[in-house]
Enzyme design. Structure first.
Site: not given
Ligand code: DGL
Length: 272
Positions: A10-11, A73, A154, A188, A190
């Site tokens: 993931d990011s 992600c 985050e 998402c 997150h």
């Molecule tokens: N967890 C990522 C997603 O599902 C986060 C996206 C991001 O980094 O903006 O989209």
């Protein structure tokens, strides 16, 4: 039987929502988690950049001899196609979250009014709409981007009642309340870290779908069907991040209720 690890990326911390579920339902599996915390967020970036980052992340996971890659992600899964992956020369079983989350939403929805809250890039892609048209064409999809929720998570603003988080949620959830959705995909990864606060803001009236968890369940079935499950009772998880370990470990502690400091390491983005 395959004892190699499952690779998840993931990011940032969002993919931990998939990891938490994987560890619950597949305790024998080893997991290598890659969180690109040095480049988060992905959701405000172009498709071209998202593809570039995703390919780098997958190539890096393959250096850990993973048997399958789960892109936990939503931004990646909605912007990076199988063709992008194949043309980058990545030849590994790849799983995403869009179809599992949409299937779970269709199964949970009573009235066919399904919302999806995700990042700007995910909503812009139209991928959830496409998935819904394949699975349940009669259902209605209401989408809304909630970009501020990623930096909120985050930065660890996840404790119940945090006033800034609550206000952001009220703002982003208003269209779903207005449109009377009965089910909401947290598209998402997150967002499920804010699951309880989202539930409360919706007055417990909307059925929520944790996209990372839905993907974990479908991945388990795939591993079983292809005889790829690990043959051990208890596996371990390691975490690799591209920015400070401290921040990641702190957010993870609140979400996983576990101290993962000793199993978390930093890697320089330039070394990917
Ligand atoms: N967890 C990522 C997603 O599902 C986060 C996206 C991001 O980094 O903006 O989209």
């Amino acid at each position: 039987m395959d004892n190699r690890p499952i690779g998840v990326f993931d990011s940032g911390v969002g993919g931990l929502t998939a990891v938490r579920e994987l560890r619950k339902i597949l305790p024998g599996e080893d997991i290598v988690y890659f969180g690109d915390t040095g480049r988060v967020p992905y959701g405000s970036r172009s498709k071209q950049t998202i593809v570039k980052f995703a390919v780098q992340n997958m190539r890096y996971l393959l250096t850990h001899d993973v048997k399958v890659i789960l892109a936990a992600c939503g931004t990646v899964c909605t912007n990076v196609t199988e063709k992008d992956i194949a043309s980058a020369g990545i030849d590994a079983p790849y799983h995403g979250i869009v179809m599992p989350a949409t299937r779970a939403a269709c199964a949970q929805s009573q009235g066919g009014r399904i919302g999806v809250m995700a990042t700007m890039a995910a909503i812009r892609s139209g991928a959830y709409g496409k998935a819904l048209r394949t699975i349940q064409p009669s259902a209605q999809l209401i989408g809304n981007a909630a970009p501020l929720l990623v930096p909120i998570v985050e930065n660890g603003m996840t404790e119940p009642g945090n006033p800034i988080t609550r206000q952001a949620l009220e703002y982003y959830l208003a269209p779903f309340i207005r449109e009377e959705v009965d089910t909401l995909i947290l598209g998402c990864t997150h967002y499920p870290i804010l699951y309880d606060m989202i539930n409360e803001a919706l007055d417990y009236k909307v059925s929520l779908v944790d996209a990372g968890a839905a993907a974990a369940h479908e991945l388990k079935v795939m591993l079983w069907e292809n005889d790829l499950l690990a043959a051990r009772e208890s596996g371990c998880a390691r975490y690799i991040v591209t920015d400070t370990v401290d921040n990641f470990v702190a957010v993870a502690r609140n979400f996983l209720f576990e101290d993962i400091e000793s199993s978390t390491q930093y890697v320089d983005i330039d070394d990917l």
